[in-house]
Design a protein around this motif. Structure first.
Motif, PDB file in Angstrom:
ATOM      1  N   SER A 275     -70.571  81.917  57.590  1.00  0.00           N
ATOM      2  CA  SER A 275     -70.862  80.909  58.607  1.00  0.00           C
ATOM      3  C   SER A 275     -71.944  79.923  58.170  1.00  0.00           C
ATOM      4  O   SER A 275     -72.090  78.854  58.768  1.00  0.00           O
ATOM      5  N   GLY A 276     -72.714  80.284  57.158  1.00  0.00           N
ATOM      6  CA  GLY A 276     -73.803  79.427  56.711  1.00  0.00           C
ATOM      7  C   GLY A 276     -75.004  79.432  57.631  1.00  0.00           C
ATOM      8  O   GLY A 276     -75.883  78.572  57.514  1.00  0.00           O
ATOM      9  N   ALA A 277     -75.051  80.414  58.541  1.00  0.00           N
ATOM     10  CA  ALA A 277     -76.158  80.485  59.483  1.00  0.00           C
ATOM     11  C   ALA A 277     -77.415  81.015  58.808  1.00  0.00           C
ATOM     12  O   ALA A 277     -77.364  81.657  57.749  1.00  0.00           O
ATOM     13  N   GLU A 278     -78.538  80.749  59.424  1.00  0.00           N
ATOM     14  CA  GLU A 278     -79.809  81.243  58.897  1.00  0.00           C
ATOM     15  C   GLU A 278     -79.898  82.756  59.093  1.00  0.00           C
ATOM     16  O   GLU A 278     -79.494  83.295  60.127  1.00  0.00           O
ATOM     17  N   LEU A 279     -80.414  83.439  58.086  1.00  0.00           N
ATOM     18  CA  LEU A 279     -80.517  84.889  58.151  1.00  0.00           C
ATOM     19  C   LEU A 279     -81.516  85.307  59.227  1.00  0.00           C
ATOM     20  O   LEU A 279     -82.657  84.849  59.239  1.00  0.00           O
ATOM     21  N   GLN A 280     -81.067  86.178  60.120  1.00  0.00           N
ATOM     22  CA  GLN A 280     -81.926  86.733  61.155  1.00  0.00           C
ATOM     23  C   GLN A 280     -82.490  88.065  60.650  1.00  0.00           C
ATOM     24  O   GLN A 280     -81.788  89.070  60.626  1.00  0.00           O
ATOM     25  N   ILE A 281     -83.740  88.051  60.218  1.00  0.00           N
ATOM     26  CA  ILE A 281     -84.320  89.214  59.572  1.00  0.00           C
ATOM     27  C   ILE A 281     -84.414  90.412  60.509  1.00  0.00           C
ATOM     28  O   ILE A 281     -84.257  91.557  60.082  1.00  0.00           O
ATOM     29  N   LYS A 282     -84.622  90.163  61.801  1.00  0.00           N
ATOM     30  CA  LYS A 282     -84.751  91.294  62.728  1.00  0.00           C
ATOM     31  C   LYS A 282     -83.433  92.047  62.851  1.00  0.00           C
ATOM     32  O   LYS A 282     -83.428  93.284  62.968  1.00  0.00           O
ATOM     33  N   TYR A 283     -82.303  91.329  62.794  1.00  0.00           N
ATOM     34  CA  TYR A 283     -81.001  91.997  62.852  1.00  0.00           C
ATOM     35  C   TYR A 283     -80.693  92.702  61.532  1.00  0.00           C
ATOM     36  O   TYR A 283     -80.070  93.770  61.514  1.00  0.00           O
ATOM     37  N   LEU A 284     -81.117  92.087  60.423  1.00  0.00           N
ATOM     38  CA  LEU A 284     -80.927  92.733  59.135  1.00  0.00           C
ATOM     39  C   LEU A 284     -81.662  94.064  59.085  1.00  0.00           C
ATOM     40  O   LEU A 284     -81.118  95.083  58.635  1.00  0.00           O
ATOM     41  N   LEU A 285     -82.909  94.087  59.562  1.00  0.00           N
ATOM     42  CA  LEU A 285     -83.671  95.323  59.590  1.00  0.00           C
ATOM     43  C   LEU A 285     -83.060  96.340  60.552  1.00  0.00           C
ATOM     44  O   LEU A 285     -83.021  97.542  60.259  1.00  0.00           O
ATOM     45  N   LEU A 286     -82.556  95.864  61.682  1.00  0.00           N
ATOM     46  CA  LEU A 286     -81.951  96.768  62.658  1.00  0.00           C
ATOM     47  C   LEU A 286     -80.710  97.444  62.096  1.00  0.00           C
ATOM     48  O   LEU A 286     -80.560  98.683  62.176  1.00  0.00           O
TER      49      LEU A 286
END
Length: 373
Positions: A275-286
């Motif tokens: 999608s080219g969206a910005e990485l959401q670090i909180k979801y990555l950690l979750l």
């Protein structure tokens, strides 16, 4: 400009070109308690499971069961080492608050942790697929697998899985992808980006994991249906069938846990880069925390879901009966009717039919011989 170009322009090591410590970002999901609890729970569990597997391997006389135990042993060793390597680094950071750039100015340590995250992440998924293939051949094509196949070949398959996962983990060192320090500064992982080679590696990681889960699901489904069809009678081969049922139950649970724990992270990575969206670090950690549970729960599948344990938990059941399937007659009859009516003889009819013919004992042969005069 990609990450490598930016690194050369600023004379900054590649792993610090996107994120550079120290970080002020410290969400609750990145707390040191998570890493500590996961490591404390996972290491003893995998060690206990390994001891149980070694004892079971020494006692077993079944060749197919010994193959399955070798795969389980490889899975337990992989989970143990993954928690040990990544957990010790993360806990050390939270305990000492060391600065990565001072400790690792050339990114060697960061690359090592990134490779460890990828290697120990893909290994359980690939091993699950390899176990599904082995059980599919053992149940659906029993004559295709030679009875004289050495155990060393199974060990070679485990080593091959480790080799494939290792080759994928080394790709960022060849320029396909790159490892970077991740917020809050306690770990390294590949750059999840929709640009250039980082996009390619992100898709490789996510698609290999999702394909492994898909292969496991498809092959295990076919194996379960076939096993239900042949595991009906009360005959001499029922004891070996009990082992087949026990192994399939454990394999299905391994597959379900891997799917629940890993699919959110794998889908999140693929969705982010496509999608080219910005990485959401909180979801990555979750989702990374979710994936870590796989290494903790895997060993308890074999520790708990064994006939020896179930006999102690449910002592009132007549465990001397000829089959596990006979413990639940209504369920067994319903499943048999469904499989016979829906699949007929399309699923391995030749092999299954031959197995049924050789295993079923004619009613006349079950009669007691007349007493001798």
């Amino acid at each position: 400009m990609n990450a490598s170009g930016l690194s050369l322009a600023n004379n900054t090591p590649l792993c610090y070109s996107i994120n550079s410590p120290p970080f002020k970002y410290n969400p609750p999901i990145a707390s040191a308690y998570y890493s500590t609890i996961f490591t404390i729970l996972g290491l003893p569990s995998n060690l206990l499971a390994f001891i149980v597997l070694v004892k079971a391997f020494r006692r077993t006389n079944s060749r197919s069961r010994s193959f399955f135990l070798i795969f389980l042993g490889g899975l337990v060793v992989t989970d143990f080492m993954g928690l040990l390597v990544t957990g010790s680094i993360t806990i050390s950071f939270h305990a000492t608050k060391f600065n990565w750039r001072n400790l690792d100015p050339y990114c060697h340590f960061c690359n090592f942790m990134g490779m460890s995250m990828v290697f120990y992440g893909l290994c359980p998924l690939l091993l699950g697929a390899a176990m599904a293939v082995e059980r599919f051949i053992g149940i659906n094509r029993p004559f295709a697998r030679s009875t004289k196949m050495p155990k060393g070949r199974t060990i070679s398959m485990v080593l091959m899985v480790w080799f494939i996962a290792g080759c994928i983990a080394l790709l960022p060192l060849t320029g396909i992808g790159s490892y970077h320090i991740q917020k809050p500064g306690s770990w390294c992982f590949f750059l999840i980006s929709s640009k250039g080679n980082d996009l390619i590696f992100s898709l490789i990681f996510s698609l290999v994991g999702l394909m492994s889960i898909t292969v496991s699901f498809l092959l295990n489904t076919v194996s379960v249906v076939t096993l239900i069809k042949v595991c009906c009678g009360q005959d001499r081969s029922q004891r070996s069938r009990d082992h087949e049922v026990e192994m399939m139950v454990q394999l299905i649970l391994i597959m379900l846990i891997a799917s629940i724990c890993w699919c959110p992270l794998l889908i999140f990575i693929a969705q982010t880069v496509l999608s080219g969206a910005e990485l959401q670090i909180k979801y990555l950690l979750l989702w990374l925390r979710f994936a870590t549970w796989n290494q903790i729960l895997d060993p308890w599948i074999y520790i708990l879901f064994r006939r020896a344990v179930l006999k102690r938990i449910y002592p009132r059941f007549d465990w001397s009966r000829s089959s596990i399937m006979t413990l639940y007659p209504p369920l067994g009859n319903t499943l048999r009717r469904l499989t016979r009516s829906s699949l007929g003889s399309t699923l391995g009819s030749d092999e299954t039919g031959e197995t049924g013919k050789t295993n079923v004992i004619p009613p006349s042969s079950l009669k007691h011989p007349p007493p001798s005069p």
